[in-house]
Enzyme design. Structure first.
Site, PDB file in Angstrom:
ATOM      1  N   CYS A 130      35.995  32.229  40.485  1.00  0.00           N
ATOM      2  CA  CYS A 130      37.096  31.519  40.173  1.00  0.00           C
ATOM      3  C   CYS A 130      36.690  30.078  39.919  1.00  0.00           C
ATOM      4  CB  CYS A 130      38.275  31.581  41.341  1.00  0.00           C
ATOM      5  SG  CYS A 130      39.672  30.585  41.083  1.00  0.00           S
TER       6      CYS A 130
ATOM      7  N   TYR B  67      41.795  24.381  34.002  1.00  0.00           N
ATOM      8  CA  TYR B  67      40.412  24.926  34.047  1.00  0.00           C
ATOM      9  C   TYR B  67      39.564  24.049  33.143  1.00  0.00           C
ATOM     10  CZ  TYR B  67      42.491  29.029  36.300  1.00  0.00           C
ATOM     11  OH  TYR B  67      42.973  29.878  37.418  1.00  0.00           O
TER      12      TYR B  67
ATOM     13  N   HIS C 104      29.770  47.409  69.269  1.00  0.00           N
ATOM     14  CA  HIS C 104      29.987  47.823  67.909  1.00  0.00           C
ATOM     15  C   HIS C 104      28.779  47.707  67.122  1.00  0.00           C
ATOM     16  CE1 HIS C 104      31.927  46.986  63.771  1.00  0.00           C
ATOM     17  NE2 HIS C 104      31.871  48.244  64.090  1.00  0.00           N
TER      18      HIS C 104
ATOM     19  N   ARG D 193      42.799  36.941  41.946  1.00  0.00           N
ATOM     20  CA  ARG D 193      43.202  35.654  41.502  1.00  0.00           C
ATOM     21  C   ARG D 193      44.098  36.075  40.434  1.00  0.00           C
ATOM     22  NH1 ARG D 193      46.128  31.911  40.361  1.00  0.00           N
ATOM     23  NH2 ARG D 193      45.496  29.935  39.964  1.00  0.00           N
TER      24      ARG D 193
ATOM     25  N   HIS E  87      32.004  55.360  58.551  1.00  0.00           N
ATOM     26  CA  HIS E  87      32.810  55.621  59.634  1.00  0.00           C
ATOM     27  C   HIS E  87      33.501  56.945  59.396  1.00  0.00           C
ATOM     28  CE1 HIS E  87      32.904  51.154  60.013  1.00  0.00           C
ATOM     29  NE2 HIS E  87      33.079  51.339  61.296  1.00  0.00           N
TER      30      HIS E  87
END
Lengths: 599, 599
Positions: free
Chosen positions: A301, A439, A155, A254, A179
């Site tokens: 994130c 956060y 491959h 997320r 492909h």
């Protein structure tokens, strides 16, 4: 492994086309390669080919996902004028290069293969159980089942094909347009062994249910799921840095809540807190009343690399690896332009300090996701905050906020509110849980008994970050390779440009400087951004000779931004109870496999 | 020690004033204290008093400068309504508190001291040789010589009085206005032992010569000189963090060339590179044509803490300690306003990227000091770049750029060009040595044979920084104190606000969060700056119990800014050939002195 784990011996065979001279680059290099491989199967080089297997097998064990991505650039090169050299390079990592090098002069020999006329039916379970070189590598494509075990070593995209093992090829081919060529289907056809049971084919379409997440969109199977409901997932690291622009399908997801279904015709964006009352905009108005602005921006994130903090001491949060970060182009109206149209002016700046955002995603009580950013970021000409309706040149995908999200470049993902419903200019920060009690960063000394969320500022700009995507931790490199190529990403918040990445093979004792790039390898680098507006990551790469004495490498990377901020050395001193802001040096351990000592 | 190191026995004695009741706070607490001390000299507490000596003596060895600063706040408290408690606190560190606590009820006793009628003459050399408790502590003030050995332990400002040992008091008293009180002179008079030789008194005025540095201004004797010509010096760390606003006299000095003498009347500032030709402004025009704007901003030399890099491997540059950083208020015209007046507009932004500055300081070839900053910083409303003509409310001192300097808040000291002669708006960075081939960061792997200065960006914004100013490395704390107070500063470039400082006593294994402040202790904190405009440092302090088992502390600090950038753990991985950007965790080792084990 489940039922049907014994590899079946069915082998589809097609008659090969007439082989062509290597000087004709328009003939598929893949077909040539396949033929070379066939020749070696029964020849004296059989041993060499099998020597490649352990490396691939270890990769298969490591990669738990059920399906595969391939390397777009490799296919492109293989069909370009310099395909000989390119192909050799691509194959170098798979062990097949030897077979190619010694036998390509025999390529004109023709092998006759019979085509099986009647093929068996397999269940998805049977297919899924074939996902290693030992058990065989099966995949499906448009309802057919293929045993591609023999093709793995050939491959052009290398080991990544194993990501598709046991699953469907289509989502991976959708990622890599290379492909979509006739000869690729020809190669695949050769490996057909049967058909997928009809009911399993139907199941490949997502099964809907009546839970709040029933309308969540389908996701790409290569994603590593950290949480299903709400959906949180990241791509495999080695795929992540294949593309400077992350394809939307594998861009980390997320979500805090179920994905809302928003009708674009009835969608309205409300802007409040400005003179002259509220402004309401339809999607069409947002697109036509304001200039369309496009930026390339990396989102990360706050919890990216949290898993490394969990190794120090358990934290609260999803166990993100190193790929809760991705890079895309975003197009939309400038938030600044919309705020000015809604009456923003110098007077407002005297009383307001924040711009709040409310999403259309809701919990069971009807509470929406919310966040805010400083007003000066929102209104600055250089802040580049967008109300984006396109990602990578197409409508936003459902998982990324369709039809409109905020993109706050340089700022933690959590403030880039998706499915945007409302904008409020205010003297106060958002009162949402995610702004006030989540956060935020704390000292390693702070625990859940002592934490005072008011004592720390909400995360906005993120600190300097980098990580190693290739090689993966716990893998091995062959001594005979003589060198190792290390790849990764680097990014910093606040528009600070990454100016250097240092890489060490000895745990940080000595360092070398990696090559940075701001585009895909075969493309011209993007124009250098103005100071303070470097919103996009840099990919980096370095090839280093294997140290003569070492048996194991501790590969380390650390990045530097143009404010010369550096990453901290170790995780423990930046550990915090929420596991955010994990940006210590990234370390992976890789064994050096001496040639004679392994099977 | 030189000649005359034997302490002389001359002891001046004055008749004490009538002692007063402790409930009358207007009576000098110092006189009271002095009396208590006298009482203990011949009493049973003599032992205790001498126990204090080793701590002070060790300080004297550590502090090499020739003179002293005192603690303004301590004097103020001592004379305020709550002077009893305050005094006790102040004395706690000197060992004298015991004497005070047990004997203040005897304070009304009167001691008669004879005044010596004829006093000897001493040379400066003799004075200079007395700068320890062992040899005696002598100082001069307005031509008189004082032996203040006995007073050292009673000094409200603590050990800092030793900074003046062997030198002149006047420059230190100039720093701390609290000394300008009648009773302070009364106390001093008591310790007079003689007069300074007339020629040495004259020498206390600086000696001019004919070298290029002959017109350099006088400097404060407390400064630790890293290089005399050009003058580069920093204040002792423990003085640095006594004041939120650093007094100009001890603000670190970093000159690249001789200080130019600039006549304010003929001074002209030239602005070039803008439509409509050059603009020329006199000092008066700069002051009157543009609004006066004041900011508080910390400046830091790129080489601050270079000495720590030298310990890893020798670098090129001045061996700065931790005090090549200071904080001041700056007033002047906004650069933005001047550029707008000179024709700056959006068209200019399309072709120009940099604003260059040329100083009036020149080398022997006539080349001036030069640097540049990004145009967007120069013209941004929020950049706060000043053409400053005042520092701490007065005309700029000669060492700080009289009559006009650039203050680029958040940006490395090197771009804050002093003695500003010319401003050039340009497509190019400054071509000066200091912009192109200096003040850049490199990998630890880069050495002088391999360095390519073009490969790294010129330092502009500086990274997060902090250091411990108290206690000093190598000192000791008494076990009987039961706790240790740690003090320092923290700052980050680019207007990023320091939001937390973590302190460890065990080398970084466990941490505690220090208290931050943005003003002097007895003043209201400054109003929190807008996001991205935190130009001034924070001072921090924490008092921590001494660990029961420890014999030595490795005290460490690390700061976090509001982009959550952290300091790197160690120096070696950020080492670079120029020794700039030294911002690893700061570490000091302090012994714990068990009470019974020392003399």
């Amino acid at each position: 492994m489940g039922a049907g784990s014994e590899p079946r011996s069915v082998q589809s065979r097609l008659e090969c086309k007439q082989a062509t001279d290597a000087t004709q680059p328009n003939i598929s290099a893949m077909l040539l390669l396949r033929r070379c491989h066939r020749l070696t199967r029964f020849g004296p080089l059989n041993t060499q080919r099998h020597q490649a297997a352990p490396a691939v097998a270890s990769c298969a064990v490591r990669l738990r996902s059920g399906s595969s991505g391939e390397d777009q650039r490799s296919y492109q090169h293989a069909h370009g004028p310099s395909w000989r050299q390119a192909l050799a390079g691509v194959l170098a990592g798979t062990g097949a290069v030897l077979a190619y090098g010694l036998h390509h002069h025999k390529a004109e020999q023709v092998e006759t293969i019979e085509k099986a006329s009647a093929l068996p039916i397999f269940t998805q379970e049977e297919v899924t159980s074939h996902r290693s070189l030992e058990d065989g590598v099966w995949v499906t494509y448009k309802g057919a089942v293929y045993n591609i075990t023999e093709f793995v070593a050939m491959h052009p995209g290398g080991d990544k094909i194993m990501l598709a093992a046991g699953g469907d090829l289509e989502p991976f081919w959708a990622l890599y347009a290379v492909h979509k060529q006739e000869h690729v289907l020809e190669i695949l056809a050769e490996y057909k062994i049967g058909e997928l049971r009809a009911e399993d084919l139907k199941k490949q379409q997502s099964v809907k249910s009546s839970d709040p997440y029933s309308s969540d969109p389908e996701r790409h199977p290569v994603l590593r799921i950290n949480n299903l409901k709400p959906f949180n997932a990241e791509p495999p690291p080695e795929i992540l840095t294949d593309s400077y622009i992350t394809p939307s399908a594998i861009f980390f997801k997320r979500n805090h809540l179920p994905v809302p279904q928003v009708d674009p015709d009835s969608y309205r964006l409300h802007v409040e807190g400005l003179p002259g009352g509220a402004l309401t905009l339809s999607l069409e108005e947002l697109k036509t009343r304001f200039p369309k602005h496009t930026i390339t921006a990396t989102l990360q994130c706050a919890g990216n690399r949290r898993s490394e903090m969990n190794k120090v001491k358990q934290v609260k949060g999803l166990n993100w690896g190193i790929a809760a970060i991705s890079n895309a182009t975003w197009s939309g109206a400038r938030l600044r332009d919309v705020l000015l149209a809604a009456g923003y002016g110098p007077d407002v700046a005297k009383r307001a300090c924040h711009v709040q955002f409310e999403g259309l995603d809701k919990d069971v009580t009807g509470t929406t996701y919310g966040a805010s950013i400083p007003l000066n970021k929102a209104v600055s000409e250089e802040g580049d905050v967008l109300l984006a309706y396109e990602m990578n040149g197409e409508d936003l995908p459902a998982d990324h906020g369709y039809p409109v999200r905020v993109v706050v470049p340089g700022t933690v993902g959590a403030r880039n509110v998706k499915w945007l419903g409302k904008i409020i200019v205010s003297a106060e920060e958002s009162s949402s849980h995610w702004q006030q009690n989540d956060y935020k960063g704390f000292s390693p000394a702070t625990d859940w008994d002592t934490v005072d969320f008011k004592s720390a500022p909400a995360i906005q700009e993120l600190p300097i970050q980098s990580a190693i995507t290739v090689p993966a931790d716990g893998t091995a490199v062959d001594r005979s390779n003589e060198e190792v190529t290390v790849k990764g990403y680097a990014w910093s918040g606040g528009g600070r440009e990454v100016v250097r990445v240092d890489v060490s093979l000895d745990g940080g004792k000595t360092w070398q400087v990696a090559q940075l790039r701001s585009s895909d390898k075969d493309q011209a680098p993007e124009v250098s951004p103005p100071p303070g507006r470097a919103w996009a990551w840099k990919l980096w790469e370095i090839t280093v000779p294997l140290p003569a004495e070492a048996q194991e490498l501790e590969i380390v990377c650390k990045a530097v931004d143009n404010s010369y901020n550096m990453q901290p050395d170790t995780v423990a001193p930046i550990w915090n109870l929420r596991g955010v802001l994990s940006n210590a040096w990234h370390r992976v351990k890789v064994k050096i496999r001496e040639d004679e000592s392994e099977e």
